[in-house]
Motif scaffolding. Structure first.
Motif, PDB file in Angstrom:
ATOM      1  N   SER A   1       0.824  -1.206   0.000  1.00 46.45           N
ATOM      2  CA  SER A   1       0.000   0.000   0.000  1.00 46.45           C
ATOM      3  C   SER A   1       0.854   1.250   0.000  1.00 46.45           C
ATOM      4  N   ALA A   2       1.931   1.240   0.791  1.00 49.38           N
ATOM      5  CA  ALA A   2       2.814   2.404   0.852  1.00 49.38           C
ATOM      6  C   ALA A   2       3.477   2.657  -0.486  1.00 49.38           C
ATOM      7  N   ALA A   3       3.830   1.595  -1.196  1.00 51.85           N
ATOM      8  CA  ALA A   3       4.455   1.772  -2.510  1.00 51.85           C
ATOM      9  C   ALA A   3       3.507   2.488  -3.464  1.00 51.85           C
ATOM     10  N   LYS A   4       2.248   2.100  -3.440  1.00 52.15           N
ATOM     11  CA  LYS A   4       1.278   2.765  -4.314  1.00 52.15           C
ATOM     12  C   LYS A   4       1.141   4.232  -3.949  1.00 52.15           C
ATOM     13  N   LEU A   5       1.020   4.535  -2.650  1.00 55.88           N
ATOM     14  CA  LEU A   5       0.865   5.915  -2.199  1.00 55.88           C
ATOM     15  C   LEU A   5       2.083   6.764  -2.569  1.00 55.88           C
ATOM     16  N   VAL A   6       3.262   6.280  -2.239  1.00 56.79           N
ATOM     17  CA  VAL A   6       4.496   7.045  -2.468  1.00 56.79           C
ATOM     18  C   VAL A   6       4.731   7.283  -3.959  1.00 56.79           C
ATOM     19  N   VAL A   7       4.604   6.229  -4.750  1.00 59.43           N
ATOM     20  CA  VAL A   7       4.899   6.347  -6.182  1.00 59.43           C
ATOM     21  C   VAL A   7       3.884   7.246  -6.879  1.00 59.43           C
ATOM     22  N   THR A   8       2.611   7.069  -6.577  1.00 60.35           N
ATOM     23  CA  THR A   8       1.586   7.865  -7.251  1.00 60.35           C
ATOM     24  C   THR A   8       1.712   9.346  -6.915  1.00 60.35           C
ATOM     25  N   ASN A   9       1.931   9.659  -5.659  1.00 63.94           N
ATOM     26  CA  ASN A   9       2.071  11.062  -5.274  1.00 63.94           C
ATOM     27  C   ASN A   9       3.364  11.669  -5.798  1.00 63.94           C
ATOM     28  N   ALA A  10       4.422  10.870  -5.866  1.00 65.58           N
ATOM     29  CA  ALA A  10       5.664  11.356  -6.472  1.00 65.58           C
ATOM     30  C   ALA A  10       5.456  11.646  -7.956  1.00 65.58           C
ATOM     31  N   ALA A  11       4.698  10.786  -8.623  1.00 64.60           N
ATOM     32  CA  ALA A  11       4.429  10.977 -10.052  1.00 64.60           C
ATOM     33  C   ALA A  11       3.669  12.275 -10.291  1.00 64.60           C
ATOM     34  N   ILE A  12       2.693  12.567  -9.440  1.00 68.92           N
ATOM     35  CA  ILE A  12       1.956  13.825  -9.557  1.00 68.92           C
ATOM     36  C   ILE A  12       2.898  15.016  -9.402  1.00 68.92           C
ATOM     37  N   HIS A  13       3.817  14.931  -8.441  1.00 68.08           N
ATOM     38  CA  HIS A  13       4.781  16.014  -8.208  1.00 68.08           C
ATOM     39  C   HIS A  13       5.700  16.193  -9.398  1.00 68.08           C
ATOM     40  N   VAL A  14       6.154  15.095  -9.984  1.00 68.66           N
ATOM     41  CA  VAL A  14       7.054  15.173 -11.140  1.00 68.66           C
ATOM     42  C   VAL A  14       6.360  15.860 -12.315  1.00 68.66           C
ATOM     43  N   VAL A  15       5.125  15.488 -12.573  1.00 71.41           N
ATOM     44  CA  VAL A  15       4.399  16.123 -13.682  1.00 71.41           C
ATOM     45  C   VAL A  15       4.227  17.616 -13.419  1.00 71.41           C
ATOM     46  N   ASP A  16       3.944  17.972 -12.182  1.00 67.46           N
ATOM     47  CA  ASP A  16       3.816  19.393 -11.825  1.00 67.46           C
ATOM     48  C   ASP A  16       5.130  20.143 -12.069  1.00 67.46           C
ATOM     49  N   LEU A  17       6.245  19.547 -11.661  1.00 69.75           N
ATOM     50  CA  LEU A  17       7.551  20.178 -11.886  1.00 69.75           C
ATOM     51  C   LEU A  17       7.842  20.331 -13.377  1.00 69.75           C
ATOM     52  N   ALA A  18       7.496  19.320 -14.153  1.00 69.62           N
ATOM     53  CA  ALA A  18       7.712  19.383 -15.600  1.00 69.62           C
ATOM     54  C   ALA A  18       6.916  20.526 -16.215  1.00 69.62           C
ATOM     55  N   MET A  19       5.696  20.715 -15.753  1.00 70.95           N
ATOM     56  CA  MET A  19       4.857  21.785 -16.287  1.00 70.95           C
ATOM     57  C   MET A  19       5.379  23.154 -15.850  1.00 70.95           C
ATOM     58  N   ARG A  20       5.897  23.251 -14.648  1.00 70.77           N
ATOM     59  CA  ARG A  20       6.486  24.513 -14.200  1.00 70.77           C
ATOM     60  C   ARG A  20       7.724  24.856 -15.032  1.00 70.77           C
ATOM     61  N   LEU A  21       8.493  23.838 -15.381  1.00 73.39           N
ATOM     62  CA  LEU A  21       9.680  24.064 -16.206  1.00 73.39           C
ATOM     63  C   LEU A  21       9.279  24.561 -17.595  1.00 73.39           C
ATOM     64  N   VAL A  22       8.320  23.902 -18.205  1.00 75.50           N
ATOM     65  CA  VAL A  22       7.920  24.236 -19.573  1.00 75.50           C
ATOM     66  C   VAL A  22       7.142  25.544 -19.623  1.00 75.50           C
ATOM     67  N   GLY A  23       6.380  25.830 -18.576  1.00 82.29           N
ATOM     68  CA  GLY A  23       5.631  27.082 -18.539  1.00 82.29           C
ATOM     69  C   GLY A  23       4.250  26.954 -19.133  1.00 82.29           C
ATOM     70  N   ALA A  24       3.700  28.090 -19.548  1.00 78.87           N
ATOM     71  CA  ALA A  24       2.307  28.142 -19.987  1.00 78.87           C
ATOM     72  C   ALA A  24       2.014  27.242 -21.178  1.00 78.87           C
ATOM     73  N   SER A  25       3.016  26.989 -22.019  1.00 84.80           N
ATOM     74  CA  SER A  25       2.777  26.138 -23.188  1.00 84.80           C
ATOM     75  C   SER A  25       2.468  24.699 -22.786  1.00 84.80           C
ATOM     76  N   SER A  26       2.739  24.337 -21.535  1.00 85.98           N
ATOM     77  CA  SER A  26       2.401  22.986 -21.076  1.00 85.98           C
ATOM     78  C   SER A  26       0.896  22.776 -21.032  1.00 85.98           C
ATOM     79  N   LEU A  27       0.131  23.866 -21.042  1.00 88.60           N
ATOM     80  CA  LEU A  27      -1.328  23.770 -21.012  1.00 88.60           C
ATOM     81  C   LEU A  27      -1.938  23.741 -22.415  1.00 88.60           C
ATOM     82  N   SER A  28      -1.085  23.809 -23.416  1.00 90.01           N
ATOM     83  CA  SER A  28      -1.573  23.744 -24.788  1.00 90.01           C
ATOM     84  C   SER A  28      -2.071  22.345 -25.108  1.00 90.01           C
TER      85      SER A  28
END
Length: 383
Positions: A318-345
């Motif tokens: 259960s912990a593996a699912k929680l940790v990995v899924t929430n980390a994945a959400i954070h990574v995608v957020d960081l990627a979008m912050r790096l790319v900027g507004a065009s990430s919403l295209s």
């Protein structure tokens, strides 16, 4: 390419990377149109991939849990919806083989169907009961009349519904205070798929409603008596975090490529040389390393565990699912912050990764249940 002809897990992983590239090329159009990835699933069936978790004694490869999650991660780098869809099929076959939950002759017959290309998934969720992991008793009913079960009800979130050949349906048994799993073939009279899937996340999973109206099946297709909300240790469910880890990896890959190519005229080169950009890339890499290490470690622990040890692994799984899924959400957020507004295209795959990765919060086990489970495990250790 055929996975059954590959001699090693490394060969199969290399093959899957080739498939993932093709899946990525199709992913944008599939998501925009909300279509099911028929070609992707067909190619995985034809390649023998969908038989890899069949037990060796029935002619399968019986791959390890570690290899299973690694392969699923690669599929998700190409297309998350394809990975989540096919993961349920392979995981269910793996679980049935490991735990020997069905009568042996029936399971052997079923494995022969899988080797010929049949696909399956469970159908447990209902609108009135919510997630089956929370213990609600299904409103779908099964009544035994002579030697036939009569099944009536409606299931939601039936992932991969457009191509499933068999549904494993949970139903309350009339006249008995029991709930059973019933194996229902798609061609049975009274089986209908209503195309209700309108989620903005994982649009391609085809998770439509399964409607059962006076469906008659043989008595032997009551394959298992179950306990709703049973919190058994299920290693196969690690295919879920593996999927979201793959989506996060795809997001990092895209953001790095963007940073290599984007060179505004305010700079003398691409933004990848900027310290704040490298900071985000480094943070993504840290999250991915931690998540992948934890996921793989728990998968290895399951593979190496003795039969009596596996039921004790619920907190780790259960912990593996929680940790990995929430980390994945954070990574995608960081990627979008790096790319900027065009990430919403609409043209950017990041907006799809953003939508798809959020779906992980709603796959079992849920975060709140995991935290309570971990708290109880910690309390018991300190008694």
């Amino acid at each position: 390419m055929n996975f059954l002809e590959a001699a090693t897990s490394e060969e199969r992983l290399s093959m899957m990377k080739v498939f993932a590239k093709k899946f990525f090329e199709r992913s944008t159009k599939l998501d925009e149109e909300g279509n099911f990835p028929f070609d992707n699933i067909h190619e995985l069936v034809e390649s023998g991939y969908t038989t890899l978790t069949v037990p060796k004694k029935y002619g399968g490869k019986e791959i390890s849990l570690l290899e299973f999650v690694q392969l699923q991660e690669q599929i998700a780098i190409g297309d998350g919806a394809t990975a989540l869809s096919i993961g349920w099929h392979l995981g269910i076959i793996k679980n049935l083989g490991e735990k020997e939950l069905w009568e042996e002759a029936l399971f052997q017959w079923f494995c022969e169907k899988v080797k010929k290309g049949a696909l399956t998934n469970g159908a447990a969720s209902e609108r009135a009961t919510g997630s089956p992991t929370r213990g609600g008793k299904p409103q779908t009913t099964a009544e035994l009349r002579e030697n036939q079960w009569i099944i009536n009800g409606r299931k939601i979130f039936t992932t991969m519904a457009p191509v499933l050949n068999y549904f494993i349906v949970s139903a309350s048994i009339k006249g008995r205070d029991e709930v059973g799993n019933f194996l229902i073939p798609r061609e049975a009279e009274g089986v209908k798929i209503e195309e209700t899937w309108d989620s903005i996340a994982m649009r391609g999973t085809g998770s439509h409603d399964l409607v059962l109206t006076n469906v008659e099946i043989d008595e032997k297709y009551l394959v298992e008596i179950i306990q709703p909300g049973n919190k058994a240790a299920n290693g196969w469910l690690l295919h879920i975090p593996a999927c979201y880890l793959g989506i996060a990896q795809a997001a990092q890959n895209y953001s790095i490529q963007f940073a290599r190519e984007y060179a505004p005229n305010s700079l003398n080169g691409p933004i990848i040389e900027l310290p704040n950009v490298k900071q985000k890339i480094g943070e993504m890499e840290k999250e991915l390393l931690v998540a992948r290490s934890f996921l793989y470690a728990v998968a290895r622990q399951w593979d190496d565990a003795l039969e009596y040890e596996r039921p004790k692994m619920k907190p780790e799984l259960s912990a593996a699912k929680l940790v990995v899924t929430n980390a994945a959400i954070h990574v995608v957020d960081l990627a979008m912050r790096l790319v900027g507004a065009s990430s919403l295209s609409q043209k950017s795959p990041l907006q799809r990764y953003y939508r798809d990765v959020r779906a992980g919060l709603h796959n079992p086990p849920m975060d709140d249940m995991t935290i309570m489970q971990l708290a109880q495990a910690a309390i018991e250790k300190n008694n």
